[in-house]
Design a protein around this motif. Structure first.
Motif, mmCIF file in Angstrom:
data_model
loop_
_atom_site.group_PDB
_atom_site.id
_atom_site.type_symbol
_atom_site.label_atom_id
_atom_site.label_comp_id
_atom_site.label_asym_id
_atom_site.label_seq_id
_atom_site.Cartn_x
_atom_site.Cartn_y
_atom_site.Cartn_z
ATOM 1 N N ARG A 124 -13.771 56.515 -26.674
ATOM 2 C CA ARG A 124 -14.630 57.707 -26.732
ATOM 3 C C ARG A 124 -13.875 58.955 -26.279
ATOM 4 O O ARG A 124 -12.987 58.889 -25.425
ATOM 5 N N VAL A 167 -19.767 51.911 -28.944
ATOM 6 C CA VAL A 167 -19.648 52.810 -30.094
ATOM 7 C C VAL A 167 -18.952 54.103 -29.691
ATOM 8 O O VAL A 167 -19.246 54.684 -28.644
ATOM 9 N N SER A 168 -18.024 54.550 -30.535
ATOM 10 C CA SER A 168 -17.436 55.889 -30.436
ATOM 11 C C SER A 168 -17.703 56.604 -31.747
ATOM 12 O O SER A 168 -17.209 56.192 -32.799
ATOM 13 N N LEU A 169 -18.516 57.659 -31.690
ATOM 14 C CA LEU A 169 -18.892 58.352 -32.920
ATOM 15 C C LEU A 169 -17.986 59.548 -33.165
ATOM 16 O O LEU A 169 -18.410 60.704 -33.185
ATOM 17 N N HIS A 196 -15.295 64.568 -32.704
ATOM 18 C CA HIS A 196 -16.623 63.974 -32.532
ATOM 19 C C HIS A 196 -17.530 64.402 -33.678
ATOM 20 O O HIS A 196 -17.506 65.548 -34.124
ATOM 21 N N ALA A 199 -21.418 52.256 -36.363
ATOM 22 C CA ALA A 199 -22.469 52.249 -35.343
ATOM 23 C C ALA A 199 -23.712 51.618 -35.950
ATOM 24 O O ALA A 199 -23.726 51.219 -37.121
ATOM 25 N N GLU A 203 -24.472 57.652 -29.939
ATOM 26 C CA GLU A 203 -23.343 57.141 -29.166
ATOM 27 C C GLU A 203 -23.800 56.673 -27.788
ATOM 28 O O GLU A 203 -23.331 55.649 -27.274
#
Length: 461
Positions: A108, A21-23, A136, A406, A15
């Motif tokens: 995020r 990107v938001s993982l 997350h 991602a 991330e």
């Protein structure tokens, strides 16, 4: 205090490597209405969140990654920071719901608080409401996320079984084991047992090495250019496909393949249609797919962490015939399983545990910053609840899985079984995949076609 494993921490590092990107992973429960009083829901969720340690813990990191992050109690934990409320614009159809899911998931999570959110979504058509749980990926894999979502359900439903008990990694027989060989309870037979175990260990190491080599070779392969792969924007689109589990089971039975094979064949056909509609020619090297594989044992179903490895099969996007496509998917998945890719991926992360954390952390950050074009899609299958669930006495009608995207993968598909239905949740880059609803519709059409062909083949027999 518990430290994150290298695998858990790798999702933080990936991330960090891309600001777009938001993982986080998610699950959406669509529930029969009307929605309960918000204050009542907040009180109930506050109590239920206390049963899940990660819900009240936050990350403590170390400068320069000299040590892995640790889970520490959030002394100022407030449920109001994590449970939010929103209403959909009218008419409250799938389009409005999916847009809300994409908007929530593209942002995020705040690392200064426990890494989860719960969104109560009101205003769905047909007197429904929804709960979106966002977690997350450093906290949980798909199975652990499904378990956390179940913990927010009514207690008698949270304890119900899931399809996870059927996965191969969960099967085990009794007795002590050594490198996968079950030892007899009779100590006089231990010498030959240990000899067999030693030979099995040597074979297992060779199997894992071969699998790791195959994974590495797959990642280094450069396929033909495809619009499925490339840089990501900060915005997302979400869509979903819904099919009957009975249709998948029929295809599985008639053509002697696994349920996962059927789902992946439907995904392969849908991607083929997407590329053809875009004016692209589906190539034989065009759909290298990241397929996470659970390494979770039956004793670890309630553990909140990541217990996964991966396979990288090349799905036959160039094959026009759906039955032949299914047969090739089955053949290639079987080969990937037998080749040791699953064990090889697990072995690589196990080896990373033995080196200084800073070295592994910065290596992962470097590798995830490099553009990759060898893998073009994500397809992950999560076993969901067998029986119907309820939230505050209200029936959960559907559960939609929500994957992240991602590493230059512009689309990701998560699959989840719930009761008698099977759901495909599709996350996509907003700019690169405006046709995501078409991809979802194609998945449903591919399952329908395979089921019709299975019925026809069954009637001939």
């Amino acid at each position: 205090m518990e430290s994150l494993s290298v695998l858990d921490a790798s999702f933080l590092q990936a991330e960090d490597s891309d600001p777009h990107v938001s993982l986080a992973v998610g699950g959406v429960s669509i529930i029969a209405g009307p929605a309960p009083d918000y204050a009542e829901l907040l009180e109930v969720f506050a109590a239920r969140a206390q049963r899940i340690p990660r819900c009240t813990q936050m990350l403590r990191t170390h400068s320069l990654d000299i040590a892995p992050p640790e889970w520490v109690p959030d002394d100022s934990f407030d449920i109001a920071h994590h449970v939010h409320r929103m209403a959909l614009p009218q008419p409250g159809s799938d389009a409005e719901l999916f847009a809300a899911i994409a908007t929530v998931m593209e942002r995020r999570l705040d690392r200064e608080r426990p890494l989860w959110e719960c969104w109560v979504i009101e205003g769905l058509s047909e007197d429904r409401w929804a709960i979106l749980l966002k977690i997350h990926h450093c906290i949980a894999d798909g199975i652990a996320t499904a378990r956390m979502l179940a913990e927010l359900s009514d207690p008698e439903d949270a304890a119900a079984g899931t399809y996870a008990g059927d996965i191969r990694a969960a099967r085990k027989d009794g007795g002590p084991r050594w490198w996968g060989v079950r030892l007899s309870l009779n100590p006089f037979t231990w010498a030959p047992d240990v000899l067999r175990a030693t030979l099995a260990a040597a074979g297992a190491v060779e199997h894992a090495v071969v699998g790791a080599a195959e994974l590495t070779a797959s990642v280094l392969t450069h396929p033909s250019d495809s619009s499925l792969n490339g840089s990501l924007s900060a915005m997302r689109r979400f869509s979903a496909a819904r099919v009957d589990l009975a249709d998948l089971a029929l295809v599985h039975k008639v053509f002697a393949v696994t349920l996962n094979d059927v789902a992946l064949a439907a995904i392969t056909g849908a991607y083929r249609t997407m590329l053809l509609d875009r004016g692209e020619t589906p190539g034989s090297e065009g759909l290298r797919t990241l397929v996470p594989v659970s390494m979770r044992s039956a004793d670890d179903f309630d553990v909140t962490d990541n217990r996964v490895s991966a396979m990288l099969p090349l799905l036959p996007i160039d094959e026009p015939d759906p039955v032949m496509r299914l047969a090739i998917v089955h053949e290639r998945l079987t080969k990937a399983k037998d080749s040791g890719q699953r064990e090889g991926g697990s072995a690589m992360f196990a080896a990373a545990q033995s080196v200084p954390f800073a070295l592994s952390a910065w290596t992962i950050r470097l590798l995830t910053r490099l553009p990759q074009r060898s893998v073009t899609a994500l397809a992950t299958n999560v076993p969901g609840p067998r029986g119907r669930q309820r939230v505050l006495g209200r029936e959960v009608l559907e559960i939609l899985p929500v994957p992240p995207i991602a590493l230059h993968l512009r689309t990701g598909i998560a699959m989840l079984s719930y009761a008698d239905r099977f759901f495909f949740g599709i996350m996509a880059d907003y700019d690169a995949a405006p046709d995501v609803d078409g991809l979802a519709a194609s998945v449903e059409e591919e399952v329908r076609r395979l089921a019709e062909l299975a019925r026809a083949a069954g009637s001939v027999e």
